[in-house]
Design a protein around this motif. Structure first.
Motif, PDB file in Angstrom:
ATOM      1  N   TYR A  91     -52.057  -9.441  54.698  1.00  0.00           N
ATOM      2  CA  TYR A  91     -52.766  -8.275  55.200  1.00  0.00           C
ATOM      3  C   TYR A  91     -54.243  -8.432  54.828  1.00  0.00           C
ATOM      4  CZ  TYR A  91     -48.094  -5.958  55.130  1.00  0.00           C
ATOM      5  OH  TYR A  91     -46.769  -5.620  55.314  1.00  0.00           O
ATOM      6  N   TYR A  92     -55.138  -8.017  55.725  1.00  0.00           N
ATOM      7  CA  TYR A  92     -56.550  -8.103  55.377  1.00  0.00           C
ATOM      8  C   TYR A  92     -57.322  -6.929  55.966  1.00  0.00           C
ATOM      9  CZ  TYR A  92     -57.351 -10.174  60.047  1.00  0.00           C
ATOM     10  OH  TYR A  92     -57.414 -10.407  61.400  1.00  0.00           O
TER      11      TYR A  92
ATOM     12  N   SER B 230     -56.149   1.432  48.941  1.00  0.00           N
ATOM     13  CA  SER B 230     -57.255   2.159  48.301  1.00  0.00           C
ATOM     14  C   SER B 230     -58.563   1.375  48.292  1.00  0.00           C
ATOM     15  CB  SER B 230     -56.878   2.516  46.863  1.00  0.00           C
ATOM     16  OG  SER B 230     -56.731   1.349  46.067  1.00  0.00           O
ATOM     17  N   GLY B 231     -58.549   0.128  48.777  1.00  0.00           N
ATOM     18  CA  GLY B 231     -59.774  -0.653  48.863  1.00  0.00           C
ATOM     19  C   GLY B 231     -60.106  -1.466  47.634  1.00  0.00           C
ATOM     20  N   LYS B 232     -59.147  -1.670  46.739  1.00  0.00           N
ATOM     21  CA  LYS B 232     -59.401  -2.476  45.542  1.00  0.00           C
ATOM     22  C   LYS B 232     -59.306  -3.968  45.810  1.00  0.00           C
ATOM     23  CE  LYS B 232     -57.863   1.039  42.243  1.00  0.00           C
ATOM     24  NZ  LYS B 232     -56.875   1.384  41.180  1.00  0.00           N
ATOM     25  N   THR B 233     -58.631  -4.336  46.907  1.00  0.00           N
ATOM     26  CA  THR B 233     -58.550  -5.747  47.289  1.00  0.00           C
ATOM     27  C   THR B 233     -58.699  -5.874  48.796  1.00  0.00           C
ATOM     28  OG1 THR B 233     -57.247  -7.784  47.139  1.00  0.00           O
ATOM     29  CG2 THR B 233     -56.016  -5.750  47.487  1.00  0.00           C
ATOM     30  N   ALA B 234     -59.345  -6.945  49.219  1.00  0.00           N
ATOM     31  CA  ALA B 234     -59.607  -7.142  50.645  1.00  0.00           C
ATOM     32  C   ALA B 234     -58.446  -7.795  51.366  1.00  0.00           C
ATOM     33  CB  ALA B 234     -60.865  -7.988  50.826  1.00  0.00           C
ATOM     34  N   MET B 235     -57.645  -8.595  50.636  1.00  0.00           N
ATOM     35  CA  MET B 235     -56.504  -9.277  51.231  1.00  0.00           C
ATOM     36  C   MET B 235     -55.325  -9.173  50.260  1.00  0.00           C
ATOM     37  SD  MET B 235     -58.219 -12.815  52.784  1.00  0.00           S
ATOM     38  CE  MET B 235     -58.949 -13.346  51.228  1.00  0.00           C
ATOM     39  N   MET B 236     -54.133  -9.261  50.793  1.00  0.00           N
ATOM     40  CA  MET B 236     -52.953  -9.319  49.937  1.00  0.00           C
ATOM     41  C   MET B 236     -51.843 -10.088  50.628  1.00  0.00           C
ATOM     42  SD  MET B 236     -50.983  -5.618  50.057  1.00  0.00           S
ATOM     43  CE  MET B 236     -50.380  -4.883  51.606  1.00  0.00           C
ATOM     44  N   PHE B 237     -51.020 -10.745  49.812  1.00  0.00           N
ATOM     45  CA  PHE B 237     -49.743 -11.301  50.265  1.00  0.00           C
ATOM     46  C   PHE B 237     -48.678 -10.268  49.924  1.00  0.00           C
ATOM     47  CE2 PHE B 237     -50.353 -16.236  49.937  1.00  0.00           C
ATOM     48  CZ  PHE B 237     -51.486 -16.149  50.732  1.00  0.00           C
ATOM     49  N   HIS B 238     -47.885  -9.873  50.899  1.00  0.00           N
ATOM     50  CA  HIS B 238     -46.803  -8.925  50.603  1.00  0.00           C
ATOM     51  C   HIS B 238     -45.775  -8.962  51.719  1.00  0.00           C
ATOM     52  CE1 HIS B 238     -45.228  -5.550  48.184  1.00  0.00           C
ATOM     53  NE2 HIS B 238     -46.136  -5.924  47.302  1.00  0.00           N
ATOM     54  N   THR B 239     -44.673  -8.292  51.472  1.00  0.00           N
ATOM     55  CA  THR B 239     -43.607  -8.252  52.460  1.00  0.00           C
ATOM     56  C   THR B 239     -44.023  -7.465  53.699  1.00  0.00           C
ATOM     57  OG1 THR B 239     -41.369  -7.404  52.922  1.00  0.00           O
ATOM     58  CG2 THR B 239     -42.609  -6.276  51.215  1.00  0.00           C
TER      59      THR B 239
ATOM     60  N   ASP C  31     -59.347  -0.170  59.544  1.00  0.00           N
ATOM     61  CA  ASP C  31     -58.747  -1.132  60.464  1.00  0.00           C
ATOM     62  C   ASP C  31     -58.313  -2.359  59.663  1.00  0.00           C
ATOM     63  OD1 ASP C  31     -57.920  -2.312  62.799  1.00  0.00           O
ATOM     64  OD2 ASP C  31     -59.936  -2.885  63.472  1.00  0.00           O
ATOM     65  N   PHE C  32     -57.070  -2.775  59.835  1.00  0.00           N
ATOM     66  CA  PHE C  32     -56.586  -3.925  59.087  1.00  0.00           C
ATOM     67  C   PHE C  32     -55.887  -4.909  60.014  1.00  0.00           C
ATOM     68  CE2 PHE C  32     -52.889  -1.189  59.197  1.00  0.00           C
ATOM     69  CZ  PHE C  32     -51.800  -2.055  59.276  1.00  0.00           C
ATOM     70  N   GLY C  33     -55.831  -6.145  59.573  1.00  0.00           N
ATOM     71  CA  GLY C  33     -55.142  -7.182  60.327  1.00  0.00           C
ATOM     72  C   GLY C  33     -53.952  -7.717  59.552  1.00  0.00           C
ATOM     73  N   VAL C  34     -53.047  -8.359  60.255  1.00  0.00           N
ATOM     74  CA  VAL C  34     -51.894  -9.040  59.662  1.00  0.00           C
ATOM     75  C   VAL C  34     -51.884 -10.455  60.229  1.00  0.00           C
ATOM     76  CG1 VAL C  34     -49.386  -9.076  59.411  1.00  0.00           C
ATOM     77  CG2 VAL C  34     -50.602  -6.885  59.468  1.00  0.00           C
ATOM     78  N   ALA C  35     -51.660 -11.434  59.367  1.00  0.00           N
ATOM     79  CA  ALA C  35     -51.718 -12.824  59.801  1.00  0.00           C
ATOM     80  C   ALA C  35     -50.655 -13.656  59.108  1.00  0.00           C
ATOM     81  CB  ALA C  35     -53.096 -13.406  59.490  1.00  0.00           C
ATOM     82  N   PHE C  36     -50.393 -14.837  59.664  1.00  0.00           N
ATOM     83  CA  PHE C  36     -49.546 -15.812  58.983  1.00  0.00           C
ATOM     84  C   PHE C  36     -50.135 -16.098  57.601  1.00  0.00           C
ATOM     85  CE2 PHE C  36     -47.787 -18.442  62.837  1.00  0.00           C
ATOM     86  CZ  PHE C  36     -47.312 -17.274  63.413  1.00  0.00           C
TER      87      PHE C  36
END
Length: 448
Positions: free
Chosen positions: A171-172, A286-295, A309-314
């Motif tokens: 997620y980003y 909450s905006g503490k991280t710009a990207m995350m790996f998660h389920t 606005d957020f994106g989801v990517a491989f």
């Protein structure tokens, strides 16, 4: 009356401790399942005998899961007057798995459970499961995505049915990308790009205090799952497909763990130390991280709660793209009356019809487990309006079976503990993996 337990499990401890986020085609899709409803048995000549199924499951992701399950139970009862579903909320993955194991050991097997797909070999070791191959047609089983079937089988024998399944996705925050001068429509596609993007996205003041991290990858709960993804991106999986061997000390695993460690310890783009599984989505929202790996199982929660606005990517590739699958399957237990087994199969058929699989994916964020679900109008429309929902499905092309072995709870726990020791800087990647391999070999030697 025997209990019907459906546990949505991502439990991490199994047996002494537990470890660690489908449908086939039916009349709503293309192929009718092979099983039928339990025949009504008469009492006193004219009264149909009812079957009550207790439905246990944990909740491992955000969202109104209990309300969704309550509604599914009510809808099923409307179509099946002689089968009563009693939803019971088992708590965490660990709590619910422990309850099932205790019931099996106490000769009071549940009827059905949504357990982690990775619990297969441990449940088989207990001789607890009903074989499902003869309960469903080949056409029904072929309706599931093949990536989800790896953890359902031993050889050609099917022991469970995919239900709430997932992969790991990235997620980003598109708005943070814009601020950092990055293209918000282009997520990092490689490890090098991920590191470079994360450096640009990490914000700190003159005293070095970080107000925004570039990336967060959880280091509790499912750190083995995260490392498995990084290992797959190095070209290979971390275990055999018969539950008897692990490859924790191989070079591709060490490379993955070192990259995982370096993001926090060397590159300083991720918090050092423990990063809690449950708080990473909150940090992202909450905006503490710009990207995350998660389920992908948290996709609906992010969609609902994020005010940006957020994106989801491989997940970014190393030598290749890759992610393990995750999540829970529906198991039917062996030591229950035949009428309970038939009722359980009918409930599985109900839950895995294309429209319901599609709605479950929309409501929760889990991946639709069948091809037919993505042919429904409701999921087509949802994806057209929210294309992020298709990313996890598309990534299945590069997905592989999740870590699953005999004594899986013990194996996963020791692996998690050693990975975390490396992530917090107590031992090196090599030491963590050699220790994990030695401990796992000792446990698995009796199964070879």
């Amino acid at each position: 009356m025997k209990k019907l337990v459906v546990l949505m499990s991502a439990a991490l401890l199994l047996l002494s401790a537990c470890s660690k986020g489908d449908a086939g085609k039916t009349a709503e899709g293309t192929a009718a399942p092979s099983s039928a409803a339990p025949e009504a048995k008469k009492e006193g000549g004219d009264k149909a005998k009812s079957v009550e199924l207790e439905f246990y499951f944990p909740v491992a992701v955000g969202g109104p899961i209990t309300k969704l399950i309550d509604n599914l139970a009510k809808d099923f009862e409307k179509e099946n007057e002689n089968i009563k579903i009693k939803p019971i909320y088992g708590g965490s993955y660990q709590d619910t798995v422990t309850k099932v194991m205790t019931a099996v050991q106490g000769k009071n097997s549940p009827d059905i459970a949504v357990l982690l797909s990775t619990d297969l070999y441990s449940l088989r070791q207990m001789n607890a499961l009903e074989e499902l191959t003869p309960r469903f047609s080949k056409e029904y089983l072929d309706g599931f995505y093949e990536a989800f079937m790896g953890n359902t089988k031993s050889g050609d024998t099917v022991w469970s049915i995919p239900f709430q399944r997932s992969t790991i996705v990235m997620y980003y925050n598109k708005e943070m990308f814009k601020t950092a001068g990055l293209d918000p429509e282009k997520a990092p596609k490689s490890w090098d790009e991920l590191r470079n993007y994360a450096k640009k996205l990490t914000v700190q003041d003159a005293q070095g205090k970080v107000s925004q991290w570039g990336i967060e990858i959880p280091s509790t709960g499912y750190q083995y799952w995260m490392l498995q993804a990084l290992s797959l991106q190095g070209g290979e999986n971390i275990m055999s497909n018969d539950g008897k061997e692990v490859y924790f000390n191989k070079p591709h695993v060490e490379e993955g763990l070192q990259f995982y460690m370096d993001l926090g310890q060397k590159d300083k783009v991720m918090p050092q130390g423990v990063i809690e599984w449950a708080t990473v989505p909150s940090d992202f929202i909450s905006g503490k991280t710009a990207m995350m790996f998660h389920t992908t199982g948290n996709l609906t929660k992010v969609k609902t709660d994020a005010k940006f606005d957020f994106g989801v990517a491989f997940l970014p590739a190393n030598k290749q793209f890759g992610s393990p699958t995750g999540g829970g399957n529906l198991y039917v237990f062996k030591d229950i009356p035949e009428e309970n087994k038939q009722a359980a199969v009918k409930f599985i058929e109900f839950l895995t019809k294309p429209d319901r699989v599609a709605q479950w994916s929309i409501d929760t964020g889990y991946v639709g487990t069948t091809k037919a679900a993505y042919e429904t109008e409701k999921l087509k429309k949802y994806i057209a309006d929210f294309p992020q929902a298709q990313v996890a499905r598309d990534q299945l092309e590069f997905a592989h079976s999740e870590l699953s072995t005999y004594q899986n709870g013990q194996i996963t726990k020791l692996f998690n503990d050693n990975i975390q020791s490396a992530l917090v800087g107590k031992i090196s990647a090599k030491e963590a993996l050699e220790k994990s391999q030695t401990q796992a070999d000792q446990i698995l030697k009796n199964f070879k």
